[in-house]
Motif scaffolding. Structure first.
Motif, PDB file in Angstrom:
ATOM      1  N   VAL A   1      35.974 -89.543  35.623  1.00 63.52           N
ATOM      2  CA  VAL A   1      36.407 -89.345  37.014  1.00 63.52           C
ATOM      3  C   VAL A   1      36.860 -87.905  37.247  1.00 63.52           C
ATOM      4  N   ALA A   2      37.865 -87.458  36.459  1.00 57.13           N
ATOM      5  CA  ALA A   2      38.477 -86.153  36.727  1.00 57.13           C
ATOM      6  C   ALA A   2      37.568 -84.975  36.408  1.00 57.13           C
TER       7      ALA A   2
ATOM      8  N   GLU B   1      32.603 -81.365  39.658  1.00 61.31           N
ATOM      9  CA  GLU B   1      31.206 -80.945  39.580  1.00 61.31           C
ATOM     10  C   GLU B   1      30.425 -81.410  40.810  1.00 61.31           C
ATOM     11  N   VAL B   2      30.679 -82.643  41.236  1.00 56.84           N
ATOM     12  CA  VAL B   2      29.970 -83.215  42.387  1.00 56.84           C
ATOM     13  C   VAL B   2      30.300 -82.450  43.658  1.00 56.84           C
ATOM     14  N   PHE B   3      31.594 -82.190  43.880  1.00 57.85           N
ATOM     15  CA  PHE B   3      32.009 -81.523  45.113  1.00 57.85           C
ATOM     16  C   PHE B   3      31.741 -80.013  45.075  1.00 57.85           C
TER      17      PHE B   3
ATOM     18  N   SER C   1      39.843 -66.563  37.017  1.00 55.05           N
ATOM     19  CA  SER C   1      40.379 -67.927  37.015  1.00 55.05           C
ATOM     20  C   SER C   1      39.306 -68.913  36.575  1.00 55.05           C
ATOM     21  N   MET C   2      39.745 -70.053  36.022  1.00 54.49           N
ATOM     22  CA  MET C   2      38.807 -71.030  35.477  1.00 54.49           C
ATOM     23  C   MET C   2      38.824 -72.330  36.297  1.00 54.49           C
ATOM     24  N   PRO C   3      37.760 -72.612  37.047  1.00 54.20           N
ATOM     25  CA  PRO C   3      37.675 -73.917  37.716  1.00 54.20           C
ATOM     26  C   PRO C   3      37.322 -74.995  36.698  1.00 54.20           C
ATOM     27  N   LEU C   4      37.662 -76.226  37.018  1.00 51.32           N
ATOM     28  CA  LEU C   4      37.408 -77.346  36.104  1.00 51.32           C
ATOM     29  C   LEU C   4      36.000 -77.882  36.343  1.00 51.32           C
ATOM     30  N   VAL C   5      35.014 -77.005  36.163  1.00 47.25           N
ATOM     31  CA  VAL C   5      33.617 -77.346  36.416  1.00 47.25           C
ATOM     32  C   VAL C   5      32.794 -77.105  35.152  1.00 47.25           C
ATOM     33  N   PHE C   6      32.236 -78.160  34.602  1.00 50.92           N
ATOM     34  CA  PHE C   6      31.445 -78.082  33.382  1.00 50.92           C
ATOM     35  C   PHE C   6      29.958 -78.074  33.719  1.00 50.92           C
TER      36      PHE C   6
ATOM     37  N   LEU D   1      26.026 -79.491  33.286  1.00 50.92           N
ATOM     38  CA  LEU D   1      25.505 -80.865  33.248  1.00 50.92           C
ATOM     39  C   LEU D   1      25.395 -81.399  31.810  1.00 50.92           C
ATOM     40  N   PRO D   2      24.877 -80.620  30.840  1.00 51.24           N
ATOM     41  CA  PRO D   2      24.831 -81.135  29.466  1.00 51.24           C
ATOM     42  C   PRO D   2      26.216 -81.471  28.913  1.00 51.24           C
ATOM     43  N   GLU D   3      27.211 -80.651  29.263  1.00 45.95           N
ATOM     44  CA  GLU D   3      28.578 -80.925  28.810  1.00 45.95           C
ATOM     45  C   GLU D   3      29.099 -82.231  29.392  1.00 45.95           C
ATOM     46  N   LEU D   4      28.909 -82.414  30.702  1.00 42.24           N
ATOM     47  CA  LEU D   4      29.403 -83.632  31.359  1.00 42.24           C
ATOM     48  C   LEU D   4      28.738 -84.892  30.807  1.00 42.24           C
ATOM     49  N   ILE D   5      27.416 -84.855  30.673  1.00 42.44           N
ATOM     50  CA  ILE D   5      26.690 -86.034  30.183  1.00 42.44           C
ATOM     51  C   ILE D   5      27.088 -86.350  28.742  1.00 42.44           C
ATOM     52  N   SER D   6      27.260 -85.315  27.921  1.00 42.31           N
ATOM     53  CA  SER D   6      27.662 -85.523  26.528  1.00 42.31           C
ATOM     54  C   SER D   6      29.037 -86.163  26.443  1.00 42.31           C
ATOM     55  N   MET D   7      29.992 -85.657  27.243  1.00 42.54           N
ATOM     56  CA  MET D   7      31.349 -86.207  27.216  1.00 42.54           C
ATOM     57  C   MET D   7      31.374 -87.651  27.723  1.00 42.54           C
ATOM     58  N   ALA D   8      30.665 -87.908  28.811  1.00 42.29           N
ATOM     59  CA  ALA D   8      30.623 -89.270  29.362  1.00 42.29           C
ATOM     60  C   ALA D   8      29.996 -90.236  28.358  1.00 42.29           C
ATOM     61  N   THR D   9      28.942 -89.795  27.685  1.00 44.59           N
ATOM     62  CA  THR D   9      28.288 -90.639  26.677  1.00 44.59           C
ATOM     63  C   THR D   9      29.230 -90.938  25.517  1.00 44.59           C
ATOM     64  N   ALA D  10      29.958 -89.920  25.064  1.00 44.46           N
ATOM     65  CA  ALA D  10      30.902 -90.101  23.959  1.00 44.46           C
ATOM     66  C   ALA D  10      32.003 -91.098  24.333  1.00 44.46           C
ATOM     67  N   VAL D  11      32.509 -90.991  25.563  1.00 42.50           N
ATOM     68  CA  VAL D  11      33.552 -91.911  26.033  1.00 42.50           C
ATOM     69  C   VAL D  11      33.041 -93.346  26.058  1.00 42.50           C
ATOM     70  N   LEU D  12      31.874 -93.549  26.645  1.00 43.97           N
ATOM     71  CA  LEU D  12      31.320 -94.903  26.748  1.00 43.97           C
ATOM     72  C   LEU D  12      31.032 -95.493  25.367  1.00 43.97           C
ATOM     73  N   LEU D  13      30.501 -94.681  24.459  1.00 46.30           N
ATOM     74  CA  LEU D  13      30.205 -95.162  23.105  1.00 46.30           C
ATOM     75  C   LEU D  13      31.485 -95.543  22.364  1.00 46.30           C
ATOM     76  N   MET D  14      32.516 -94.718  22.501  1.00 43.42           N
ATOM     77  CA  MET D  14      33.792 -94.995  21.841  1.00 43.42           C
ATOM     78  C   MET D  14      34.431 -96.267  22.391  1.00 43.42           C
ATOM     79  N   ILE D  15      34.349 -96.460  23.701  1.00 39.54           N
ATOM     80  CA  ILE D  15      34.925 -97.660  24.315  1.00 39.54           C
ATOM     81  C   ILE D  15      34.234 -98.916  23.808  1.00 39.54           C
ATOM     82  N   VAL D  16      32.912 -98.890  23.766  1.00 40.63           N
ATOM     83  CA  VAL D  16      32.146-100.053  23.312  1.00 40.63           C
ATOM     84  C   VAL D  16      32.478-100.395  21.861  1.00 40.63           C
ATOM     85  N   ILE D  17      32.623 -99.363  21.021  1.00 43.13           N
ATOM     86  CA  ILE D  17      32.861 -99.592  19.593  1.00 43.13           C
ATOM     87  C   ILE D  17      34.302-100.015  19.300  1.00 43.13           C
ATOM     88  N   SER D  18      35.265 -99.458  20.033  1.00 39.53           N
ATOM     89  CA  SER D  18      36.677 -99.668  19.676  1.00 39.53           C
ATOM     90  C   SER D  18      37.378-100.787  20.426  1.00 39.53           C
TER      91      SER D  18
END
Length: 352
Positions: free
Chosen positions: A139-140, A145-147, A301-306, A308-325
């Motif tokens: 979400v965060a 990135e979307v906006f 200054s650094m905006p919190l904008v990653f 696309l490869p970074e975002l997809i990788s992080m989202a995939t890691a989160v979903l995989l960890m949730i399913v396993i744990s």
């Protein structure tokens, strides 16, 4: 034997870091010396936090380990921000999320699983952390990135600052929930009194003193490490993205890597999982927002904008960890699955 090696590396690495910096040794040589020195210092931070974990219990111990482990990366990132290396900082945040959820957790599950057929941890904590992971990373991180697609730089930075403040407040609320209002409410029956069965290597005051000294030493070495990034990248043909996602993330999280694996091998999975997942939450909900706010005081200054490869990788890691744990137990094959995902993403970032 391992502790002696790290002790030797520390007493050699720190003086060499100072001497090499003053005498302007080769940047590539100093890059190696700085990285090895940080890893050696991180081992002492890991041992100190392990001692504190025995005294304070798995939740607070895991939180301490994640905090001091992330202190290394926070220090490196602040110096990188000062140099205007925004891409490296964002990539290092990505690398921390991937490293903690896939590499640290994967190695912990795999090494622990080789010794024990099944390892258990608090399923209630796992489910609680799953919700926070979904919020913090998917979400965060995705929303800006979307906006940002239809915003100018000023509005994107304003949005990032607003999200950063919300993330910090929610992270502090999560700590208050876990350590104060609901402390022990969802405690696993096997956790009660378990941390009193083992004597800590160091006393509380000694452990805190070592943590403080190691952190100061890491701060000095990290500042010099940042100055070698450009030349090392040009010499080896690495991109800033690869340096941030793989190199900085692994070096910066060395303390957590070692501690989580040791805890898993001792069948202390509550601490191991708390280190891996708790560190990810701290990176996403505290370290990243703090860096956004700190960057306001630097020229760039650094905006919190990653990317696309970074975002997809992080989202995939989160979903995989949730399913396993989410079932509250692990084995070596689940660890191997997480490691395989990390290697695949590492190859992708190297070739990108």
């Amino acid at each position: 034997m391992t502790n002696k090696i790290f002790l030797l590396a520390t007493f050699i690495g720190v003086p060499l870091s100072v001497i090499g910096s003053l005498l302007h040794w080769s940047s590539i040589l100093m890059f190696v010396i700085y990285c090895l020195t940080i890893v050696a210092l991180s081992s002492f931070m890991g041992r100190a936090t392990e001692s504190l974990a025995i005294v304070t219990g798995p939740r607070i111990g895991g939180l301490l380990n994640a905090t001091f482990g992330n202190a290394v990366e926070l220090i490196i990132a602040i110096f990188a921000l000062r140099e205007g290396l925004i891409g490296v900082v964002l990539a290092s945040l990505t690398g921390s999320v991937l490293g903690n959820l896939l590499l640290v957790a994967g190695l912990s599950f795999f090494m622990g699983g080789l010794k024990y057929k099944r390892q258990h941890f608090n399923v209630f904590d796992a489910r609680h952390n799953s919700g926070l992971l979904m919020f913090a990373v998917i979400v965060a991180f995705v929303i800006p990135e979307v906006f940002a697609v239809s915003m100018n730089e000023t509005k994107t930075l304003t949005l990032s600052v607003g999200i950063s403040i919300i993330l910090i407040i929610l992270y502090l609320a999560a700590l208050f929930f876990k350590l104060v209002t609901h402390r022990g409410v969802y405690q696993h029956k096997n956790d009660v009194g378990s941390h009193h069965e083992e004597e800590p290597e160091w006393g509380r005051n000694k452990a805190i003193g070592i943590l403080a000294l190691a952190t100061l030493a890491v701060a000095y070495v990290s500042e010099n490490l940042v100055h070698t990034f450009h030349i090392v990248a040009e010499s080896f043909g690495w991109t800033e993205l690869f340096i941030g996602v793989i190199i900085v993330a692994i070096v910066g999280n060395a303390a957590e890597h070692a501690s989580a694996i040791i805890m898993a091998f001792k069948n202390k999975m509550d601490i191991a999982v708390e280190i891996a997942v708790g560190s990810t939450l701290q990176i996403a909900m505290f370290v990243a927002p703090i860096l956004v706010l700190v960057s306001l005081f630097f020229p760039t200054s650094m905006p919190l904008v990653f990317t696309l490869p970074e975002l997809i990788s992080m989202a995939t890691a989160v979903l995989l960890m949730i399913v396993i744990s989410n079932d509250g137990e692990t084995n070596w094959f689940e660890g191997a699955t997480l490691l395989a995902a990390y290697i695949i993403m590492g190859i992708g970032f190297y070739l990108l």
